[in-house]
Scaffold this active site. Sequence first.
Site, PDB file in Angstrom:
ATOM      1  N   ASP A 176     -38.997   2.456   7.879  1.00 20.21           N
ATOM      2  CA  ASP A 176     -38.627   2.301   9.287  1.00 20.21           C
ATOM      3  C   ASP A 176     -37.833   3.502   9.772  1.00 20.21           C
ATOM      4  O   ASP A 176     -36.959   4.008   9.055  1.00 20.21           O
ATOM      5  CB  ASP A 176     -37.766   1.050   9.485  1.00 20.21           C
ATOM      6  N   ARG A 216     -43.564  -6.933   0.881  1.00 18.60           N
ATOM      7  CA  ARG A 216     -44.311  -5.685   0.987  1.00 18.60           C
ATOM      8  C   ARG A 216     -43.946  -4.724  -0.133  1.00 18.60           C
ATOM      9  O   ARG A 216     -42.809  -4.720  -0.620  1.00 18.60           O
ATOM     10  CB  ARG A 216     -44.121  -5.025   2.348  1.00 18.60           C
TER      11      ARG A 216
END
Length: 203
Positions: A133, A128
């Site tokens: 997060d 990615r």
Amino acid sequence: MTAPFIKGPSDPTVQPVPASVVDKVDAADTTLHNPKRAVLSLGSNLGNRLETLQGAVDALADTPGLRIKGVSPVYETEPWGVDPGSQPSYFNAVVVLKTTLPPSSLLERAHAVEEAFHRVRDERWGARTLDVDIVAYADVVSDDPVLTLPHPRAHERAFVLAPWYDLDPEAQLPGRGAVADLLDTLTRQGVVPRQDLELRLPE
């Protein structure tokens, strides 16, 4: 046999944040009503990884109701959950911030920042351009499947804990204990500090 992750003082190569920047951040905090402390993990293994991480830091800093308090050193790490050599290595970092956004809104903002850098969610553990997060939000412990807090795998990821420890050696992962102690249970194989790289704290 892998070497244990050696716990030590904060990385001496990390430059202290200029007092003028600290003053600006602290002054900005006065505009936040009852802010909560949150920890975010950033990762990129496609494209210009360092530029992407810096762009993510800058985008987060531009978020109303959010103030970045610290940015960790950069680590280069092997991809998690895939065959060795099947993906490029990651650049990882941790950001500590204060925010008045509730966890759900912070998650929405994290996803928006990912999408701004063309994050594609085709497969689990896939490569990615950017991964953002939420590692922890205040002392919240929740098993909400939409946003589990703290991050359900943070305690076993040296690529999260190592930069977080460098940024805050006294850090605690809610429900799991001291980050320093958690690091003692892990190895540092494939998790390498990049002392030649640096992310800037937005002014």
